[in-house]
Design a protein around this motif. Structure first.
Motif, short mmCIF file in Angstrom:
data_model
loop_
_atom_site.label_atom_id
_atom_site.label_comp_id
_atom_site.label_asym_id
_atom_site.label_seq_id
_atom_site.Cartn_x
_atom_site.Cartn_y
_atom_site.Cartn_z
N THR A 91 -11.29 7.92 -16.42
CA THR A 91 -10.99 6.72 -17.18
C THR A 91 -12.08 5.68 -16.28
O THR A 91 -12.92 6.05 -15.43
N GLN A 92 -12.13 4.42 -16.47
CA GLN A 92 -13.27 3.25 -15.90
C GLN A 92 -13.02 3.38 -14.47
O GLN A 92 -14.01 3.57 -13.45
N THR A 93 -11.84 3.32 -14.01
CA THR A 93 -11.49 3.34 -12.51
C THR A 93 -11.87 4.90 -11.78
O THR A 93 -12.71 4.58 -10.88
N ASP A 96 -15.82 4.35 -11.69
CA ASP A 96 -16.22 3.41 -10.41
C ASP A 96 -16.02 4.03 -9.11
O ASP A 96 -17.00 4.11 -8.33
N LEU A 97 -15.16 4.84 -8.99
CA LEU A 97 -14.85 5.95 -7.99
C LEU A 97 -15.90 6.65 -7.85
O LEU A 97 -16.27 7.11 -6.67
N ARG A 223 -4.66 7.69 -12.07
CA ARG A 223 -5.35 6.81 -13.01
C ARG A 223 -6.86 6.80 -12.92
O ARG A 223 -7.58 6.14 -13.78
N ALA A 224 -7.40 7.54 -11.93
CA ALA A 224 -8.97 7.90 -11.99
C ALA A 224 -9.16 9.07 -12.91
O ALA A 224 -10.17 8.93 -13.55
N VAL A 262 -9.07 -2.01 -6.08
CA VAL A 262 -9.25 -1.42 -7.13
C VAL A 262 -8.86 0.03 -7.65
O VAL A 262 -8.81 0.23 -8.66
N TYR A 263 -8.51 0.86 -6.73
CA TYR A 263 -8.21 2.14 -6.78
C TYR A 263 -6.74 2.23 -6.37
O TYR A 263 -6.05 3.34 -6.94
#
Length: 421
Positions: A91-93, A96-97, A223-224, A262-263
């Motif tokens: 995912t977008q998350t 970012d991670l 979610r990540a 954010v995470y």
């Protein structure tokens, strides 16, 4: 092994992870970084009665803020994120991670576990306050003895601390020692056979795993990585969830700016921290699972007593004794002494996070200072304990911060196993 005062509390034989209700904490993001959080940036100067003069300090400290102690969590998390990217589930998350994880790895390569600039500043600031609070302990006739464990971050903490003391008063004499010779005091978890057996037998693990399996949230890592990511099993998801928390929570100590929200939700961050907190509690503090983790600090407590006695008896000219070790040095020590907030016995382990909180006990550069004072009239000696430079009562059933040394000495000796009293 026969126990001293600390283990006089009777506990039920049947252990349970869960109490009457669920754990309910809502600590801040910074607090939920746990023992990975930097030392408090605002510490008030010490004040003491004019009738007392400081004459001697015993200081036991943890190393300052550092890079992650190993690459394990970063590598594990990155491998999963890269796999999710290749499978198209990320995912977008997650992207970012991955960028954050790559940044942590890039900055830490060649520096894993090393003291960083923040950790150096933490030690220098504590040293500055010590000099400002007790100027009479430094000068032409003063001697500072300092020891550290063989760990480079502990050694560098010692040198940053003494370097600042020397900059402030270069007439003081400094004597330093580092290496495995100091392990019995500063790394007893490596030298005490009873603890080595406890660790190798993983006596703490069943209690921890029952809690971890019940309380570790997996929603953030999903979610990540994406809901279609092919996790091996439930244990795999929990393991990655913990690694995600460890990577994000460790950023502040290496001065990497990140917003954990954010995470994670605040609830997820609290729950993941509580798992880490319980793990430390079971491994390095007295508990109903075992008293061994606290007992390993017995030699250090005895050393604190004997060095204070030596000063009072005129057997040494040393005015300040500094020791630099680890969170795993301080947690047993503070538990053995039963300092408030550092000692908690329960059969309901979901209550630990409400009563034993690693962020309050052993942030980076955490320290215990036992300051010896002499009365200006009469010459009687008193001692004051400070945890992270904030005075705390030494005796469990008293609010007194200044305790006659004879009373404090008797209490500390009674904390030891009977064979050492």
């Amino acid at each position: 092994m026969r126990r001293g005062l600390i283990f006089a509390v009777a506990v039920a034989a049947t252990l349970s992870v869960h109490g009457a209700g669920p754990m309910d904490t809502r600590y801040s993001i910074r607090q939920c970084e746990g023992s990975l959080t930097p030392y408090p940036s605002v510490v008030p100067d010490e004040e003491h009665p004019d009738s007392l003069i400081a004459v001697f300090v015993n200081h036991v400290g943890r190393h300052g803020a550092r890079y992650p102690s190993s690459a394990a969590n970063c590598r594990k998390l990155r491998a999963a994120l890269v796999k999710a990217d290749s499978l198209g589930t990320i995912t977008q998350t997650g992207r970012d991670l991955l960028r954050l994880t790559d940044k942590v790895i890039r900055l830490s390569n060649g520096q894993w576990g090393a003291l960083d600039s923040l950790g150096m500043a933490e030690q220098a600031e504590i040293a500055t306050r010590m000099t400002r609070n007790y100027p009479e302990l430094f000068g032409r006739d003063a001697i500072v003895d300092a020891i550290s464990s063989y760990s480079p971050r502990a050694m560098m903490s010692m040198y940053c601390f003494t370097h600042r003391l020397d900059r402030l008063n270069n007439e003081t004499t400094f004597r330093t020692s580092t290496g495995r010779v100091n392990s019995p005091l500063l790394r007893p978890f490596d030298t005490v056979q009873a603890y080595i057996d406890f660790r190798d037998n993983k006596d703490w693990e069943p209690t921890y795993m029952e809690y971890f399996e019940a309380e570790c949230p997996t929603t953030a890592i999903m979610r990540a990585l994406g809901t279609r990511f092919p996790f091996d099993d439930a244990a795999h998801v929990r393991d990655l969830a913990y690694s995600e928390w460890a990577v994000v929570a460790g950023c502040s100590a290496m001065s990497v700016e990140v917003d954990p929200l954010v995470y994670f939700s605040i609830e997820e961050f609290n729950a993941l921290w509580s798992c880490f907190n319980l793990r430390q509690y079971l491994r390095y503090s007295a508990s109903t699972v075992s008293t061994v983790p606290a007992e390993i600090a017995a030699q250090l407590v005895h050393d604190l007593v004997s060095t204070t006695d030596a000063f009072i008896n005129g057997d040494t000219s040393t005015t300040v004794r500094l020791r630099f070790g680890h969170a795993e040095t301080l947690m047993p020590l503070l538990s053995l002494l039963r300092l408030r907030g550092c000692y908690y016995l329960t059969n309901y382990f979901d209550t630990v996070a409400q009563h034993w909180r690693d962020f309050a006990i052993v942030p980076m550069a955490a320290n215990l200072q036992l300051v010896l004072f002499r009365s200006r009239s009469g010459g009687k000696y008193y001692v004051r304990a400070s945890l992270n430079e904030r005075p705390v009562p030494l005796l469990p059933n008293s609010e007194d911060v200044y305790v006659p040394w004879s009373v404090a000495r008797d209490y500390m000796m009674r904390c030891l196993p009977l064979e050492m009293q």
